[in-house]
Scaffold this active site. Structure first.
Site, PDB file in Angstrom:
ATOM      1  N   TRP A 478      44.274  41.156  41.482  1.00  0.00           N
ATOM      2  CA  TRP A 478      43.477  39.915  41.586  1.00  0.00           C
ATOM      3  C   TRP A 478      41.968  40.174  41.533  1.00  0.00           C
ATOM      4  O   TRP A 478      41.197  39.410  42.078  1.00  0.00           O
ATOM      5  CB  TRP A 478      43.849  39.116  42.841  1.00  0.00           C
ATOM      6  CG  TRP A 478      45.304  38.834  42.968  1.00  0.00           C
ATOM      7  CD1 TRP A 478      46.033  37.914  42.249  1.00  0.00           C
ATOM      8  CD2 TRP A 478      46.248  39.470  43.849  1.00  0.00           C
ATOM      9  NE1 TRP A 478      47.353  37.956  42.638  1.00  0.00           N
ATOM     10  CE2 TRP A 478      47.518  38.895  43.612  1.00  0.00           C
ATOM     11  CE3 TRP A 478      46.132  40.461  44.818  1.00  0.00           C
ATOM     12  CZ2 TRP A 478      48.658  39.291  44.306  1.00  0.00           C
ATOM     13  CZ3 TRP A 478      47.277  40.859  45.503  1.00  0.00           C
ATOM     14  CH2 TRP A 478      48.521  40.273  45.246  1.00  0.00           C
ATOM     15  N   HIS A 479      41.560  41.235  40.846  1.00  0.00           N
ATOM     16  CA  HIS A 479      40.126  41.547  40.743  1.00  0.00           C
ATOM     17  C   HIS A 479      39.577  41.205  39.357  1.00  0.00           C
ATOM     18  O   HIS A 479      38.620  41.815  38.900  1.00  0.00           O
ATOM     19  CB  HIS A 479      39.874  43.032  41.062  1.00  0.00           C
ATOM     20  CG  HIS A 479      40.232  43.407  42.464  1.00  0.00           C
ATOM     21  ND1 HIS A 479      40.264  44.724  42.906  1.00  0.00           N
ATOM     22  CD2 HIS A 479      40.572  42.645  43.543  1.00  0.00           C
ATOM     23  CE1 HIS A 479      40.622  44.743  44.195  1.00  0.00           C
ATOM     24  NE2 HIS A 479      40.817  43.499  44.589  1.00  0.00           N
ATOM     25  N   TYR A 480      40.193  40.235  38.693  1.00  0.00           N
ATOM     26  CA  TYR A 480      39.749  39.874  37.337  1.00  0.00           C
ATOM     27  C   TYR A 480      38.332  39.294  37.377  1.00  0.00           C
ATOM     28  O   TYR A 480      37.907  38.711  38.364  1.00  0.00           O
ATOM     29  CB  TYR A 480      40.741  38.903  36.675  1.00  0.00           C
ATOM     30  CG  TYR A 480      41.070  37.684  37.505  1.00  0.00           C
ATOM     31  CD1 TYR A 480      40.282  36.539  37.437  1.00  0.00           C
ATOM     32  CD2 TYR A 480      42.170  37.673  38.359  1.00  0.00           C
ATOM     33  CE1 TYR A 480      40.567  35.431  38.209  1.00  0.00           C
ATOM     34  CE2 TYR A 480      42.465  36.555  39.134  1.00  0.00           C
ATOM     35  CZ  TYR A 480      41.661  35.439  39.047  1.00  0.00           C
ATOM     36  OH  TYR A 480      41.940  34.339  39.818  1.00  0.00           O
TER      37      TYR A 480
END
Length: 544
Positions: A478-480
């Site tokens: 979830w580090h996009y």
């Protein structure tokens, strides 16, 4: 906080901030000290929702697919399932809580003032950051990392330093989450209006009589679908600031007429500015994880320890007896198919049917199987990039996004090297208590191909199989980021190039993900830019 349904049809502010997330909350709190601020959040409040607050229920918010969920699921064109936040406080309400600053070099490359960046991190940390407990299993991971050569051991620190360290967490000692929404306590209540369930449909631009398009307001709808307009008060320093995240910010710019002209015309959107770089440079750091069943019970823990390797891979870990508290059904926490994390089939095969089958398989497993933990590897950067496009003109719909995981061979090599470190941790003396004798694994798990999480890859000595393992088992952490990058879409002051009165301040501006985990830096950036913008405002007032 109030519901957007209570808002007047038309209102006027010095600053309009779109997106009450990890960057938007600290930014709004700061600007409210010396100006009038409207903060528009499309989701609801995080307060009073145990699925957000309690460490023991981690994943419940991410697996909630209802329209009122604080999380909105999306699937990239690569086939990897992910989520975006839809709640005041943003993804700090959904994440695994790890808090760690960006590297000093990252800040230098970004052109940030070191002193103000450090002050801004400190401002955030006073409210949301804590030292984690580091119990037995996490300690074994920490010592295993050191034994595996990820040295030196740097103790507990928020700083990004090569070696192994214990980082911060936004969960306090009682396992309660503190989110970016808590930073609103710094706000001047007279200067700040926070509207919930306020979905912005477009930014309004004044074009006539201006040298170039000038943002002067936004159109938003409340939960009943009623349209409202918020405008900037007259004043050269007043601005619309977009803090809607790596999917929301480029999406909103496009819906407002900024973006690749051909793409906008295809969606019948009037072009305000032909800017082909909006939506480009989308990246998501690939994560690959290995489940290690334990012969003895382990604590429930999210990310507490990190190994910062010299080759560009970060090693982290999470554990749990049942991964969701004793009272809940057994679950694999941040690696559960319930939240879309299905890594036992390659990305393109992760259909809704495959997910449903994995959830069913998981719920039928013997509870003893869930005793253990995951060691994960995240690729820094990454170097591989993709792009984002609109699917529809509805801001509630997800745009289409492609991340091109492992397109660059360096990203794949970093994954392989990271998995090799994980192998060394599992084989370390420090970790031996939490590792089963492999002969007993099949007996315990009654192993089948449908077991919904990955164990250590077989034939791990063949590098080709590790490369395939990385590609086939890739998940998101979830580090996009990307889509409105500095130097391409915004300048170093985060002002959108080619128009006036508009900034973007969030993870969409990043070229690479900061630190091991980005939330600390996204919160810092909201505060940092708030201070910068206010000082510009003061200087302009004094010069009048």
């Amino acid at each position: 906080m109030q519901q957007a349904t209570t808002a007047p049809e038309t209102s006027f502010y010095d600053y309009i901030i779109v997106g009450g997330g990890t960057a938007g909350c600290p930014l709004a709190a700061t600007l409210s000290r010396n100006s009038t601020v409207l903060l528009l959040e499309r989701g609801g409040s995080p307060y009073g929702n145990p699925n957000i607050t309690n460490l023991s229920t981690f994943g419940a918010a991410l697996s909630d697919l209802s329209p009122s969920s604080p999380s909105q699921r999306f699937v990239s064109e690569d086939g990897v399932l992910s989520a975006r936040a839809r709640v005041l406080g943003g993804a700090s309400c959904l994440n695994a809580g790890f808090y760690s600053r960006a590297a000093t070099q990252y800040a230098l490359d970004a052109g940030w003032d070191g002193g103000l960046a450090n002050e801004s991190y400190g401002w955030v940390e006073k409210v949301v950051a804590f030292e984690p407990p580091v119990r037995e299993w996490q300690s074994a991971v920490r010592d295993g990392l050191v034994e595996a050569g990820v040295v030196p051991y740097n103790g507990f620190t928020y700083d990004h330093i090569s070696g192994t360290k214990v980082g911060g967490t936004i969960f306090d000692t009682d396992g309660r989450r503190h989110t970016a929404a808590d930073l609103l306590r710094y706000a001047d209540p007279d200067g700040l209006t926070v509207l919930l369930h306020a979905t912005v449909h477009k930014i309004l631009f004044r074009i006539k009589g201006e040298p170039r398009p000038k943002a002067h307001g936004v159109v938003f709808r409340d939960a009943s679908g009623v349209k409202h307009r918020a405008y900037l008060k007259p004043g050269t320093k007043n601005e619309v600031i977009i803090t809607a995240g790596a999917l929301g910010s480029p999406q909103l710019l496009m819906l407002s007429g900024l973006g690749p002209a051909g793409h906008l015309k295809a969606h019948n959107i009037t072009v305000v500015l032909d800017q082909p770089l909006i939506g480009q440079g989308m990246s998501d750091n690939p994560m690959n994880a290995v489940f290690v069943p334990s012969p003895v019970p382990v604590e429930v823990s999210l990310i507490e320890v990190v190994g910062i390797t010299p080759f560009g891979s970060y090693i982290e870990a999470a554990s749990g007896e049942n991964f969701a508290g004793q009272s809940s059904p057994v679950d694999f926490g941040m690696f559960s198919p319930k939240i879309g994390q299905l890594s036992t089939v390659p990305p393109k095969q992760r259909t809704p049917e495959a997910i449903a089958k994995a959830v069913e398989t998981m719920s039928a497993l013997n509870p003893a199987v869930f005793q253990g933990g995951f060691l994960l590897e995240k690729v820094m950067g990454p170097l591989s990039t993709g792009h984002l496009e609109l699917r529809t003109r509805n801001p509630n719909d997800n745009p289409s996004v492609t991340f091109n995981y492992f397109k660059k061979p360096e990203d794949l090599q970093r994954c392989v090297d990271g998995i090799r470190v994980i192998e060394r941790i599992i084989e370390s003396k420090a970790f031996s208590k939490f590792k089963l004798d492999y002969l007993t694994v099949p007996a315990l798990l009654n192993m089948t191909a449908s077991f919904p999480v990955n164990l250590l890859p077989k034939h791990a000595n063949a590098s080709t199989s590790l490369e395939q393992f990385c590609k086939d088992t890739v998940m998101t952490i979830w580090h996009y980021h990307g889509g409105c990058q500095v130097g391409k879409v915004v300048d170093h002051d985060y002002k959108v190039l080619g128009v006036d009165g508009l900034r973007v301040i969030d993870g969409s501006t990043f070229n690479y993900s900061p630190g091991t985990n980005p939330q600390a830096t996204v919160m810092m950036l909201g505060r940092y830019m708030g201070v910068r913008i206010l000082s510009e405002r003061l200087a302009s007032d004094e010069s009048k």
